[in-house]
Write a protein that holds these residues in place. Sequence first.
Motif, PDB file in Angstrom:
ATOM      1  N   GLY A  72      43.932  48.496  44.734  1.00  0.00           N
ATOM      2  CA  GLY A  72      44.945  47.813  43.923  1.00  0.00           C
ATOM      3  C   GLY A  72      46.318  47.869  44.573  1.00  0.00           C
ATOM      4  N   GLU A 123      38.565  44.113  40.098  1.00  0.00           N
ATOM      5  CA  GLU A 123      37.958  44.688  38.900  1.00  0.00           C
ATOM      6  C   GLU A 123      36.437  44.774  39.013  1.00  0.00           C
ATOM      7  N   LYS A 149      38.137  48.691  40.249  1.00  0.00           N
ATOM      8  CA  LYS A 149      39.534  49.009  39.940  1.00  0.00           C
ATOM      9  C   LYS A 149      40.035  50.230  40.722  1.00  0.00           C
TER      10      LYS A 149
END
Length: 761
Positions: free
Chosen positions: A419, A409, A414
């Motif tokens: 991810g 984050e 992000k």
Amino acid sequence: MSLPTKRSTFSAASASDDSSYSSPPMKKAKNDLHHSPQHPNTADKVVGFHMEEDPTPAAANLSRKKATLPQPTKKFVIKLNKAKPTLPTNFEENTWEKLQSAIRAIFLKKKISFDLESLYQAVDNLCLHKLDGKLYDQIEKECEEHISAALQSLVGQNTDLTVFLSRVEKCWQDFCDQMLMIRSIALTLDRKYVIQNPNVRSLWEMGLQLFRKHLSLAPEVEQRTVKGLLSMIEKERLAEAVNRTLLSHLLKMFTALGIYMESFEKPFLEGTSEFYAAEGMKYMQQSDVPEYLKHVEGRLHEENERCILYIDAVTRKPLITTVERQLLERHILVVLEKGFTTLMDGRRTEDLQRMQTLFSRVNALESLRQALSSYVRKTGQKIVMDEEKDKDMVQSLLDFKASLDIIWEESFYKNESFGNTIKDSFEHLINLRQNRPAELIAKFLDEKLRAGNKGTSEEELESVLEKVLVLFRFIQGKDVFEAFYKKDLAKRLLLGKSASIDAEKSMISKLKTECGSQFTNKLEGMFKDIELSKEINESFKQSSQARTKLPSGIEMSVHVLTTGYWPTYPPMDVKLPHELNVYQDIFKEFYLSKYSGRRLMWQNSLGHCVLKADFSKGKKELAVSLFQAVVLMLFNDAMKLSFEDIKDSTSIEDKELRRTLQSLACGKVRVLQKNPKGRDVEDGDEFEFNDEFAAPLYRIKVNAIQMKETVEENTSTTERVFQDRQYQIDAAIVRIMKTRKVLSHTLLITELFQQVNFTPA
């Protein structure tokens, strides 16, 4: 051309008119205007006009006594004079001499003898008489002489580079001021002659062309200027103070002359590349990765600021690209090998953010992503494969995942690709030990949902469940998780060990959302059995059998469990006390009378009791398992019993009996005393009631060792999972073949994997 006149303006009376108001007839008038030397600019605008009397007589009766009809007025005719104006003698030579004197005074920085308006008028006069082309050539020749002389004066000067650059700047500044002054005087040339002749340069552009021409004829000046500029920029990069205004003016000179790209930018970029190539190697060896990245970030900021202050904007992109290539692109692998693991271990989000930002500038995010994947797998493998730390595995994985989420984050903004990399890597590492992580996750949940977790609020417990659910998504052996979770849930429900029924149902709801209702069907059935059992017990207590036949002094609660919902428990025989046998028989009679066609099978290993005991130091209540209760009740009739006597009286299986006696005589709560003393129970040991037992609490929990899982139980649970998988595979094969009728073995295997969602080894 004739112009009719108005009566009110021009009127004449007839000879016979006796009016006192009359005007003499207009005589023929002729007036020719010739060109005056004092006004040469008006020569082509002068016209001659000729006024003649209208041949038709016109009279107006102005008498007050007698009105007469109006008479026609006289007409005026204006005719152009076709005579051409003439120039004064030596007009062109005198005018140029005047202008030349002014131009030389401008270049020599002397006072101009004439006012600027008269000089402007002189240029205008020459242009009016079509002498503008010759005037342009004369001005160009005069400018060329002075520009050439100014640049030649710079040749051969052995002064310091900074002093030399200042002189070049002074020469350029003087040139600009002088050309602007000349242009303001000869503005008519730009406005008329230059516009009418597309191939002719404006006076300013003509001056630039001359400056560029003679600068190229003096290569020493150009080369030394470029060398000086590069030297000043390098000094500034080495943190020395330089004259940025001087740099700005000289670089603007190169831009105005149109030689910036060829004469300056090319050697500047080459020098920049060499400078940062050497600096990159030096700093990479001397500093650690965080410091190096800060240095690169600072250098990029400096170069960007340099482009704002004095470097031409067109150079910004190739300049930044050069710096990025030498300081970043060439060292990507070294930076990752040398410092990425250290930054990740130290959770240095700011430095990782800087790394991500810099790497994105040189399209190196893929290398960073691969480094992240490798780090997650290696670090996670250490956690998962360390069998000695299995107890802490789930908490370690949760902490590791939480730290990765923070880095994702804060440092990686992000990024979806990063991810997905974390998810894929986690799925890989958590399944390195087949089935074991699934079992440990179920155990971890059991610890959190079991009563006794003091200081944990409902919000904190809910947060833990959410985090564990993330790990649950990664495991492939979800059926293994289900088996162990169901077994632990059964213990919590049957022994009343659940910390919160709401939390239990919340977890079931989360699992249902993740895996569907079929996955949680049995778990939900267990809760229904517990609720139904409460109703059955209430009904039993109010029944006639309970009121008339139950022995006094005993309270018993029975859980009626549906076999298909609950784990399979091995039957364990035990000789219950007479009072408990009576209670079981009465309840069985009641239940079968209410639900005909059903069969009750007692699970003695799941029973637990609360006994009231009298000690010499006071009364206590002992919370024990059913096996512990059966053993303790033997001492109502005897003070001392041997191991063999207890075994014969209870018929408890040998290993289970040893664990039971160990919990009563060798644990923290020693209700019995063993002779001889020791931690293990051996054949021939004798046990007697510990009448001197004392404890601060009234109700005491005696650890039920038999409820702790053993290796055999785990193995049995795992084997049942594998057996269930076999049944699932068989059912899937039947479904496929019913649909396809005929199918090759390869296609059957492929479709089988799709249906059962197994990952082939």
